[in-house]
Write a protein that holds these residues in place. Sequence first.
Motif, PDB file in Angstrom:
ATOM      1  N   PRO A  51       0.826  -1.206   0.000  1.00  0.00           N
ATOM      2  CA  PRO A  51       0.000   0.000   0.000  1.00  0.00           C
ATOM      3  C   PRO A  51       0.866   1.264   0.000  1.00  0.00           C
ATOM      4  O   PRO A  51       2.025   1.222   0.437  1.00  0.00           O
ATOM      5  CB  PRO A  51      -0.769  -0.125   1.324  1.00  0.00           C
ATOM      6  CG  PRO A  51       0.137  -0.923   2.214  1.00  0.00           C
ATOM      7  CD  PRO A  51       0.880  -1.855   1.322  1.00  0.00           C
ATOM      8  N   PHE A  53       1.930   4.861   1.446  1.00  0.00           N
ATOM      9  CA  PHE A  53       1.872   5.493   2.768  1.00  0.00           C
ATOM     10  C   PHE A  53       1.958   7.009   2.611  1.00  0.00           C
ATOM     11  O   PHE A  53       2.640   7.501   1.696  1.00  0.00           O
ATOM     12  CB  PHE A  53       3.040   5.033   3.648  1.00  0.00           C
ATOM     13  CG  PHE A  53       2.982   3.564   3.970  1.00  0.00           C
ATOM     14  CD1 PHE A  53       2.139   3.094   4.966  1.00  0.00           C
ATOM     15  CD2 PHE A  53       3.762   2.662   3.282  1.00  0.00           C
ATOM     16  CE1 PHE A  53       2.081   1.735   5.264  1.00  0.00           C
ATOM     17  CE2 PHE A  53       3.721   1.307   3.575  1.00  0.00           C
ATOM     18  CZ  PHE A  53       2.873   0.846   4.573  1.00  0.00           C
ATOM     19  N   LYS A  56       4.978  10.455   6.999  1.00  0.00           N
ATOM     20  CA  LYS A  56       4.708  10.556   8.437  1.00  0.00           C
ATOM     21  C   LYS A  56       5.662  11.571   9.077  1.00  0.00           C
ATOM     22  O   LYS A  56       5.275  12.324   9.958  1.00  0.00           O
ATOM     23  CB  LYS A  56       4.895   9.168   9.054  1.00  0.00           C
ATOM     24  CG  LYS A  56       4.806   9.111  10.546  1.00  0.00           C
ATOM     25  CD  LYS A  56       3.463   8.650  11.031  1.00  0.00           C
ATOM     26  CE  LYS A  56       3.415   8.559  12.533  1.00  0.00           C
ATOM     27  NZ  LYS A  56       2.162   8.061  13.020  1.00  0.00           N
ATOM     28  N   SER A 101       8.996   3.639   0.760  1.00  0.00           N
ATOM     29  CA  SER A 101       7.735   3.865   1.475  1.00  0.00           C
ATOM     30  C   SER A 101       7.321   5.338   1.493  1.00  0.00           C
ATOM     31  O   SER A 101       6.137   5.637   1.662  1.00  0.00           O
ATOM     32  CB  SER A 101       7.861   3.381   2.917  1.00  0.00           C
ATOM     33  OG  SER A 101       8.677   4.271   3.661  1.00  0.00           O
ATOM     34  N   GLY A 224       6.760  -5.193   5.550  1.00  0.00           N
ATOM     35  CA  GLY A 224       5.425  -4.626   5.327  1.00  0.00           C
ATOM     36  C   GLY A 224       4.790  -4.279   6.671  1.00  0.00           C
ATOM     37  O   GLY A 224       4.243  -3.186   6.854  1.00  0.00           O
ATOM     38  N   ASP A 225       4.915  -5.218   7.636  1.00  0.00           N
ATOM     39  CA  ASP A 225       4.388  -4.979   8.989  1.00  0.00           C
ATOM     40  C   ASP A 225       5.102  -3.796   9.646  1.00  0.00           C
ATOM     41  O   ASP A 225       4.479  -2.954  10.286  1.00  0.00           O
ATOM     42  CB  ASP A 225       4.598  -6.221   9.876  1.00  0.00           C
ATOM     43  CG  ASP A 225       3.741  -7.398   9.463  1.00  0.00           C
ATOM     44  OD1 ASP A 225       2.837  -7.201   8.631  1.00  0.00           O
ATOM     45  OD2 ASP A 225       3.989  -8.518   9.959  1.00  0.00           O
ATOM     46  N   LYS A 227       6.579  -1.216   8.257  1.00  0.00           N
ATOM     47  CA  LYS A 227       6.164   0.072   7.671  1.00  0.00           C
ATOM     48  C   LYS A 227       4.762   0.440   8.151  1.00  0.00           C
ATOM     49  O   LYS A 227       4.488   1.601   8.443  1.00  0.00           O
ATOM     50  CB  LYS A 227       6.186  -0.028   6.140  1.00  0.00           C
ATOM     51  CG  LYS A 227       7.594  -0.091   5.567  1.00  0.00           C
ATOM     52  CD  LYS A 227       7.604  -0.015   4.062  1.00  0.00           C
ATOM     53  CE  LYS A 227       6.951  -1.200   3.422  1.00  0.00           C
ATOM     54  NZ  LYS A 227       7.068  -1.238   1.957  1.00  0.00           N
ATOM     55  N   MET A 228       3.904  -0.567   8.235  1.00  0.00           N
ATOM     56  CA  MET A 228       2.527  -0.334   8.678  1.00  0.00           C
ATOM     57  C   MET A 228       2.520   0.194  10.121  1.00  0.00           C
ATOM     58  O   MET A 228       1.821   1.150  10.435  1.00  0.00           O
ATOM     59  CB  MET A 228       1.773  -1.674   8.615  1.00  0.00           C
ATOM     60  CG  MET A 228       0.271  -1.568   8.532  1.00  0.00           C
ATOM     61  SD  MET A 228      -0.257  -0.913   6.973  1.00  0.00           S
ATOM     62  CE  MET A 228      -0.341  -2.410   6.009  1.00  0.00           C
ATOM     63  N   SER A 231       3.856   3.700  10.299  1.00  0.00           N
ATOM     64  CA  SER A 231       2.899   4.653   9.761  1.00  0.00           C
ATOM     65  C   SER A 231       1.746   4.896  10.736  1.00  0.00           C
ATOM     66  O   SER A 231       1.294   6.027  10.902  1.00  0.00           O
ATOM     67  CB  SER A 231       2.380   4.109   8.428  1.00  0.00           C
ATOM     68  OG  SER A 231       1.168   4.663   8.110  1.00  0.00           O
ATOM     69  N   ALA A 232       1.299   3.810  11.382  1.00  0.00           N
ATOM     70  CA  ALA A 232       0.113   3.931  12.247  1.00  0.00           C
ATOM     71  C   ALA A 232       0.444   4.375  13.667  1.00  0.00           C
ATOM     72  O   ALA A 232      -0.351   5.055  14.304  1.00  0.00           O
ATOM     73  CB  ALA A 232      -0.603   2.591  12.297  1.00  0.00           C
TER      74      ALA A 232
END
Lengths: 240, 219
Positions: A51, A53, A56, A101, A224-225, A227-228, A231-232
Motif C-alpha cells: 500500500p 503510505f 509521516k 515507502s 510490510g508490517d 512500515k505499517m 505509519s500507524a
Amino acid sequence: MRTNNSLIGSVASMLLLSAFSPSDARALEQVYAAFEKDGKPTMIYRPKSTPRFNRKYDLTVGILPVQDRRVMNFYWYKDDLFEEPIPLGFGDILYNELRSSQLFKKVKRINSPLPSNSDNTALQAYKEKHGVDMVISADLVAFNMLREKAGKMTTGVQTGAVVAAPTRVMIDIAIFAQLIHLESGTLIWADLVERRGQAFALMGVLAPEEVGSLTRQTLSFVFGDLKMLLSAGGKIMVKR
Amino acid sequence: MKKITLFITATVLWALTTSHAVQADTSDEIKALNIPIPYRDASMIEGAVAMRSAVVAVEYADKKMQERMFARKLDKKFYPILVRVTNESDQRLLVKAPDSSLIAGVNEVEPHQIHTVFENLIKTSKTGRAFGSIITLGLSNLLGGNNAVMVKNDGEFNEPLVQNMYNKALKLSIVEPGDTLSGFLFFDTNASNEKKAELLLPLQYLNNTETFIVEVSIL
C-alpha cells in the motif's frame, strides 16, 4: 593367533560400520553442499509499491548498522547460506523499504553507531556530523531456518527405494526497531515485528532457490508490517 | 591376557567410534518439544529481584529440569539457567537477553549461542568416519554422495532438539505490561564451579532510550 585375527576383524568391521553410519553432522553438510553447488540465493527483493503510505515524518532519517542479536545461526551453525552477509543484507532491505515507502523526507545510511553516552550534547553532535534528524536502530532477533518432519522415512516394499519423509521448512524472522529523534533524545517509536514463512518439501530438502524465495517472501511480510506499524503508531512531530 | 587386552581395546574403539554424545531417543525429543516452560510469575520464585517495576528471577536448571525440558542432561558442558521476567509497570519492557552476562567469581561470561550448545550434543562419529575412510580407501566417502544414503542421513537429522532449544532459549523480547517472559540461557559449565554466580540482565522500557541492568543471584 586365530583368535587375534578374529578380534582384529571384528574391530575393523565395527570401524567400517561406523564409517557408513549416518550422522547429523553429515546430514547437515549435505544440505550445505547443495547451497555451495547450486549457488547461494539472495535475500534482497524489490519492495512492494502498495500500500502507499502518507509521509509521516518530514525529516531525514539515518539507518544505523543492523545489530545481530540472534540466538542461533541461520541453519544450525551455518550462517553463510545467502549471497549477502545476513546483518548487511538486512540493512540493505531496511534502506530500500524505507526509501520506497516515502514515510520520511529522506533516508540515509550511517556506518557509525550512536554514541554510547547518549546525553543530549552527544546526540546533538551526532546529528550535526551526519546531517540527520532521526535514526532507526534495528536489532535482528531471528533469522533462522527450522525443519520439522511430518511422518517417517519409508522404504519401498518391492524396489527397496528409500523415500524421505515430507518436511515442513520454516523461516523465522524477527526484527526489533526503534526510531529516535536526536535533538530531543526522544524515543518516537519502537516495536518488534515477527513472521514465520512455511513450505513443504516432499523430498525432505528444499532446493536453495526455494529457500531463497520463501525467505524473500517472509522478509517482505516482516518489512510490510514494520512500515505499517511505523505509519500507524509512534509519536507525531509538531512544528512550533 | 592378550585376548583380554585385545577385547578391551576393541570395546574402547567401538565405544569411541559409535558414541553419539549422550544421545536421547528422538521420540523423547519430540515429547520434550511439546512440554512448555512451566508458567510462574517471577515474583513467585525465591530470590527474585524487583527494580523499577520489573521483577527478574533466575534459577539453575537442575538435572531433572534438563531431562524434562530437553530430554537430556546438558550440564557436562553447559550451565543452563532459567530466567523469568515479569513486567509490573504500565509500559512495554524490552528484555535485552543477548547482552546479558554472568558474573562467576572474578569472571564475566556471555551466554552461548544455542547452535554451539546442540553442536556438542548431536551425533558426530567423525573419528569413525575418518578411520573408515582410511580402511575403505575413501570408498565410504564416495558412498556418501549416493542419493539413498543422503535421504537416510537426512532421516537422522535431530530437528526436534534444535527446534526445542530454539523455542525455549531466552531471546531479545518485549514483555507486555502484566505479562511474564521465560527462557533458558546457556553458559559455560565452568561458571558452575564458583560458589556465587550473578546474572546481569539489561532491560529497557519502551517509552525512553535508557537501559538499566538488573543483577540477580543464581540460587
